[in-house]
Design a protein around this motif. Structure first.
Motif, PDB file in Angstrom:
ATOM      1  N   VAL A  42       0.876  -1.178   0.000  1.00 46.18           N
ATOM      2  CA  VAL A  42       0.000   0.000   0.000  1.00 46.18           C
ATOM      3  C   VAL A  42       0.908   1.221   0.000  1.00 46.18           C
ATOM      4  CG1 VAL A  42      -1.793   1.302   1.185  1.00 46.18           C
ATOM      5  CG2 VAL A  42      -1.830  -1.204   1.248  1.00 46.18           C
ATOM      6  N   LEU A  43       0.808   2.036  -1.037  1.00 49.90           N
ATOM      7  CA  LEU A  43       1.618   3.246  -1.174  1.00 49.90           C
ATOM      8  C   LEU A  43       0.747   4.469  -0.898  1.00 49.90           C
ATOM      9  CD1 LEU A  43       3.482   2.332  -4.496  1.00 49.90           C
ATOM     10  CD2 LEU A  43       4.116   1.746  -2.143  1.00 49.90           C
ATOM     11  N   THR A  44       1.270   5.420  -0.152  1.00 50.68           N
ATOM     12  CA  THR A  44       0.508   6.613   0.211  1.00 50.68           C
ATOM     13  C   THR A  44       1.259   7.857  -0.235  1.00 50.68           C
ATOM     14  OG1 THR A  44      -0.378   5.458   2.139  1.00 50.68           O
ATOM     15  CG2 THR A  44      -0.609   7.849   2.095  1.00 50.68           C
ATOM     16  N   SER A  45       0.569   8.765  -0.875  1.00 52.67           N
ATOM     17  CA  SER A  45       1.211  10.000  -1.323  1.00 52.67           C
ATOM     18  C   SER A  45       1.495  10.908  -0.129  1.00 52.67           C
ATOM     19  CB  SER A  45       0.329  10.729  -2.331  1.00 52.67           C
ATOM     20  OG  SER A  45      -0.831  11.247  -1.721  1.00 52.67           O
ATOM     21  N   ARG A  46       2.591  11.656  -0.209  1.00 57.48           N
ATOM     22  CA  ARG A  46       2.916  12.630   0.840  1.00 57.48           C
ATOM     23  C   ARG A  46       2.117  13.919   0.625  1.00 57.48           C
ATOM     24  NH1 ARG A  46       7.668  11.677   3.670  1.00 57.48           N
ATOM     25  NH2 ARG A  46       7.980  13.916   3.961  1.00 57.48           N
ATOM     26  N   GLY A  47       1.952  14.289  -0.639  1.00 57.20           N
ATOM     27  CA  GLY A  47       1.237  15.515  -0.955  1.00 57.20           C
ATOM     28  C   GLY A  47      -0.256  15.298  -1.112  1.00 57.20           C
ATOM     29  N   LYS A  48      -0.992  16.403  -1.154  1.00 59.62           N
ATOM     30  CA  LYS A  48      -2.432  16.373  -1.405  1.00 59.62           C
ATOM     31  C   LYS A  48      -2.677  16.862  -2.829  1.00 59.62           C
ATOM     32  CE  LYS A  48      -3.815  17.179   3.410  1.00 59.62           C
ATOM     33  NZ  LYS A  48      -4.600  18.049   4.332  1.00 59.62           N
ATOM     34  N   TYR A  49      -3.572  16.177  -3.531  1.00 59.01           N
ATOM     35  CA  TYR A  49      -3.777  16.474  -4.942  1.00 59.01           C
ATOM     36  C   TYR A  49      -5.262  16.517  -5.275  1.00 59.01           C
ATOM     37  CZ  TYR A  49       1.128  15.101  -5.063  1.00 59.01           C
ATOM     38  OH  TYR A  49       2.475  14.996  -4.819  1.00 59.01           O
ATOM     39  N   ALA A  50      -5.596  17.391  -6.225  1.00 61.61           N
ATOM     40  CA  ALA A  50      -6.960  17.447  -6.737  1.00 61.61           C
ATOM     41  C   ALA A  50      -7.179  16.417  -7.838  1.00 61.61           C
ATOM     42  CB  ALA A  50      -7.266  18.851  -7.259  1.00 61.61           C
ATOM     43  N   ASP A  51      -6.082  15.849  -8.347  1.00 62.34           N
ATOM     44  CA  ASP A  51      -6.138  14.908  -9.461  1.00 62.34           C
ATOM     45  C   ASP A  51      -5.392  13.634  -9.092  1.00 62.34           C
ATOM     46  OD1 ASP A  51      -6.415  14.014 -12.258  1.00 62.34           O
ATOM     47  OD2 ASP A  51      -4.257  14.379 -12.340  1.00 62.34           O
ATOM     48  N   ASP A  52      -6.016  12.494  -9.299  1.00 65.04           N
ATOM     49  CA  ASP A  52      -5.385  11.230  -8.910  1.00 65.04           C
ATOM     50  C   ASP A  52      -4.124  10.933  -9.710  1.00 65.04           C
ATOM     51  OD1 ASP A  52      -7.211  10.820 -11.124  1.00 65.04           O
ATOM     52  OD2 ASP A  52      -6.878   8.680 -10.895  1.00 65.04           O
ATOM     53  N   MET A  53      -4.066  11.380 -10.960  1.00 68.17           N
ATOM     54  CA  MET A  53      -2.876  11.127 -11.766  1.00 68.17           C
ATOM     55  C   MET A  53      -1.647  11.841 -11.200  1.00 68.17           C
ATOM     56  SD  MET A  53      -3.506   9.006 -14.294  1.00 68.17           S
ATOM     57  CE  MET A  53      -4.356   8.076 -13.019  1.00 68.17           C
ATOM     58  N   ALA A  54      -1.871  13.008 -10.594  1.00 71.87           N
ATOM     59  CA  ALA A  54      -0.755  13.719  -9.959  1.00 71.87           C
ATOM     60  C   ALA A  54      -0.223  12.920  -8.773  1.00 71.87           C
ATOM     61  CB  ALA A  54      -1.201  15.106  -9.520  1.00 71.87           C
ATOM     62  N   ALA A  55      -1.115  12.302  -8.017  1.00 68.75           N
ATOM     63  CA  ALA A  55      -0.679  11.466  -6.892  1.00 68.75           C
ATOM     64  C   ALA A  55       0.104  10.258  -7.387  1.00 68.75           C
ATOM     65  CB  ALA A  55      -1.900  11.019  -6.080  1.00 68.75           C
ATOM     66  N   LEU A  56      -0.337   9.646  -8.492  1.00 68.92           N
ATOM     67  CA  LEU A  56       0.397   8.510  -9.042  1.00 68.92           C
ATOM     68  C   LEU A  56       1.787   8.928  -9.514  1.00 68.92           C
ATOM     69  CD1 LEU A  56      -2.228   6.471 -11.114  1.00 68.92           C
ATOM     70  CD2 LEU A  56      -1.610   6.253  -8.706  1.00 68.92           C
ATOM     71  N   ARG A  57       1.879  10.110 -10.087  1.00 70.43           N
ATOM     72  CA  ARG A  57       3.198  10.581 -10.543  1.00 70.43           C
ATOM     73  C   ARG A  57       4.155  10.767  -9.365  1.00 70.43           C
ATOM     74  NH1 ARG A  57      -0.033  13.465 -14.317  1.00 70.43           N
ATOM     75  NH2 ARG A  57      -0.109  15.304 -12.966  1.00 70.43           N
ATOM     76  N   GLU A  58       3.641  11.277  -8.241  1.00 65.69           N
ATOM     77  CA  GLU A  58       4.499  11.411  -7.065  1.00 65.69           C
ATOM     78  C   GLU A  58       5.054  10.055  -6.638  1.00 65.69           C
ATOM     79  OE1 GLU A  58       4.234  11.313  -2.531  1.00 65.69           O
ATOM     80  OE2 GLU A  58       2.941  12.976  -3.135  1.00 65.69           O
ATOM     81  N   LEU A  59       4.218   9.028  -6.757  1.00 61.53           N
ATOM     82  CA  LEU A  59       4.606   7.677  -6.343  1.00 61.53           C
ATOM     83  C   LEU A  59       5.353   6.928  -7.440  1.00 61.53           C
ATOM     84  CD1 LEU A  59       1.268   6.774  -4.524  1.00 61.53           C
ATOM     85  CD2 LEU A  59       3.458   7.312  -3.444  1.00 61.53           C
ATOM     86  N   LYS A  60       5.622   7.640  -8.565  1.00 60.35           N
ATOM     87  CA  LYS A  60       6.355   7.054  -9.690  1.00 60.35           C
ATOM     88  C   LYS A  60       5.627   5.850 -10.291  1.00 60.35           C
ATOM     89  CE  LYS A  60      10.973   8.724  -8.409  1.00 60.35           C
ATOM     90  NZ  LYS A  60      10.407   9.831  -7.622  1.00 60.35           N
TER      91      LYS A  60
END
Length: 230
Positions: free
Chosen positions: A197-215
């Motif tokens: 289970v991977l969790t983003s550190r940042g908060k995003y309005a778009d899920d794709m941005a969160a996926l990019r943070e997690l590579k």
């Protein structure tokens, strides 16, 4: 839960949308499953019942009959709206399997609410001529989240990713952190096993941005299926 029984195959409208290797269908189509042959895939939507998907062979024999959205059966019991449309509904996408001998199908039920949509899905497929459910239970997310089936990247191999936002003290429509659950396909048992289970550190309005943070570079398949997104 799946059961085997014989039912007549009803005609339905076909809606297609190509998304890379994905062939998405809204209602009904045929697909070639290696080792099985051409099968008919049909969604079933009946008022008062939970959405379902039925697979039949060329002789009309039912190979798989599975409910979609069964873990929240009250919420996913189909009702008819005043305009004649059904809520929830169910659609699917035909996907590549882990090798040329297999094909996968992602079926997703979408229930529309006042401010969001709830998704529940199952994945089934063929492997060397055998058809079975690959998800031991329904997977679930919301419209802000997503589902992906395929190569997960990062040497993770063929698997399943399901993600959704983490609701903190912020309003519903505000940016959120996201949690992504990864599963790997166990090729011996042909079921998805949770691996991380991977969790983003940042908060995003778009899920794709969160996926990019997690590579994570895979797409959201719920947005490639016709008539599904709310």
């Amino acid at each position: 839960m799946s059961s085997i029984r014989r039912i007549p195959v009803m005609a339905a409208l076909i809606a297609a949308f190509a998304f890379g290797p994905v062939v998405a269908r809204a209602e009904h189509s045929e697909a070639n499953f290696p080792g099985i042959g051409v099968v008919s895939i049909k969604t079933v939507k009946a008022v008062g019942a939970v959405p379902a998907i039925v697979i039949t062979n060329a002789h009309g024999t039912v190979l798989l009959n599975a409910t979609v959205g069964g873990s929240q059966s009250d919420y996913f019991t189909i009702q008819q709206n005043t305009d004649g449309t059904m809520n929830p509904t169910v659609h699917y996408a035909v996907l590549p399997g882990p090798d040329p001998t297999s094909v996968a199908v992602l079926a997703v039920a979408a229930a529309t609410g006042g401010s969001d949509c709830a998704y529940e899905g199952i994945i089934f497929g063929s492997e060397r001529g055998k058809l079975s459910l690959w998800t031991p239970r329904n997977i679930d997310t919301l419209a802000e989240g997503g589902i992906y089936v395929g190569d997960l990247g990062g040497r993770r191999g063929y698997g399943l990713a399901v993600w959704t936002f983490i609701w903190g003290n912020e309003p519903h429509v505000a940016p959120h952190r996201y949690a992504v659950t990864l599963y790997k396909l166990n090729r011996k048992k042909m079921v998805f096993i949770k691996t991380a289970v991977l969790t983003s550190r940042g908060k995003y309005a778009d899920d794709m941005a969160a996926l990019r943070e997690l590579k994570l570079t895979f797409p959201n398949l719920t947005r490639s299926i016709p008539k599904l997104a709310c």
